[in-house]
Write a protein that holds these residues in place. Sequence first.
Motif, mmCIF file in Angstrom:
data_model
loop_
_atom_site.group_PDB
_atom_site.id
_atom_site.type_symbol
_atom_site.label_atom_id
_atom_site.label_comp_id
_atom_site.label_asym_id
_atom_site.label_seq_id
_atom_site.Cartn_x
_atom_site.Cartn_y
_atom_site.Cartn_z
ATOM 1 N N LYS A 270 0.841 -1.198 0.000
ATOM 2 C CA LYS A 270 0.000 0.000 0.000
ATOM 3 C C LYS A 270 0.877 1.250 0.000
ATOM 4 O O LYS A 270 1.991 1.246 0.515
ATOM 5 C CB LYS A 270 -0.901 0.024 1.237
ATOM 6 N N THR A 271 0.345 2.316 -0.582
ATOM 7 C CA THR A 271 1.085 3.579 -0.658
ATOM 8 C C THR A 271 0.329 4.672 0.071
ATOM 9 O O THR A 271 -0.848 4.914 -0.200
ATOM 10 C CB THR A 271 1.319 3.995 -2.128
ATOM 11 N N VAL B 8 4.385 -0.924 3.652
ATOM 12 C CA VAL B 8 3.783 0.264 3.053
ATOM 13 C C VAL B 8 4.883 1.125 2.447
ATOM 14 O O VAL B 8 6.018 1.116 2.902
ATOM 15 C CB VAL B 8 2.977 1.107 4.073
ATOM 16 N N THR B 9 4.504 1.834 1.414
ATOM 17 C CA THR B 9 5.368 2.845 0.823
ATOM 18 C C THR B 9 4.816 4.189 1.258
ATOM 19 O O THR B 9 3.606 4.418 1.170
ATOM 20 C CB THR B 9 5.358 2.736 -0.721
ATOM 21 N N ILE B 10 5.684 5.064 1.723
ATOM 22 C CA ILE B 10 5.259 6.386 2.183
ATOM 23 C C ILE B 10 6.033 7.417 1.381
ATOM 24 O O ILE B 10 7.263 7.387 1.351
ATOM 25 C CB ILE B 10 5.517 6.563 3.689
ATOM 26 N N ASP C 254 -1.530 6.682 -7.775
ATOM 27 C CA ASP C 254 -0.595 5.716 -7.203
ATOM 28 C C ASP C 254 -0.829 5.497 -5.708
ATOM 29 O O ASP C 254 -0.271 4.571 -5.134
ATOM 30 C CB ASP C 254 0.851 6.201 -7.381
ATOM 31 N N ALA C 255 -1.623 6.355 -5.094
ATOM 32 C CA ALA C 255 -1.794 6.326 -3.633
ATOM 33 C C ALA C 255 -3.020 5.525 -3.224
ATOM 34 O O ALA C 255 -4.047 5.545 -3.899
ATOM 35 C CB ALA C 255 -1.913 7.751 -3.105
ATOM 36 N N THR D 222 -9.820 11.471 -6.744
ATOM 37 C CA THR D 222 -9.560 10.057 -6.450
ATOM 38 C C THR D 222 -10.730 9.445 -5.699
ATOM 39 O O THR D 222 -11.497 10.152 -5.047
ATOM 40 C CB THR D 222 -8.268 9.887 -5.612
ATOM 41 N N ASP D 223 -10.844 8.127 -5.816
ATOM 42 C CA ASP D 223 -11.860 7.419 -5.033
ATOM 43 C C ASP D 223 -11.241 6.834 -3.756
ATOM 44 O O ASP D 223 -11.908 6.155 -2.987
ATOM 45 C CB ASP D 223 -12.517 6.318 -5.863
#
Length: 99
Positions: free
Chosen positions: A2-3, A32-34, A48-49, A69-70
């Motif tokens: 997840k980002t 996670v990617t932050i 991408d988030a 974004t949704d």
Amino acid sequence: MKTIMLCCNAGMSTSLLVQKMQKEAAGRGLEVTIVARPMNEAMDHIGDADVVLLGPQIGYAKGDYEKATDKPVAVIPMADYGRMNASKIIDTALELMGK
């Protein structure tokens, strides 16, 4: 993986917070990617988030991000942002992502 995307005016104030959050996530064993993005680049990467967290100084733009974004969008509380409370901010992001 997840980002979590953090957005602020210029990306500078969130870069230190991202480092603290990455350390906290690693300590918890979270995958996670932050990333931190300045406001003028964030929309180009919003797809991408998995969750978008806005610095309190750009909280006024929350509606624009929600339209783009949704995925969940939230404003980081001023107290957590000011204290660089990485643990609490990660908890918020995970909650928004339904983790």
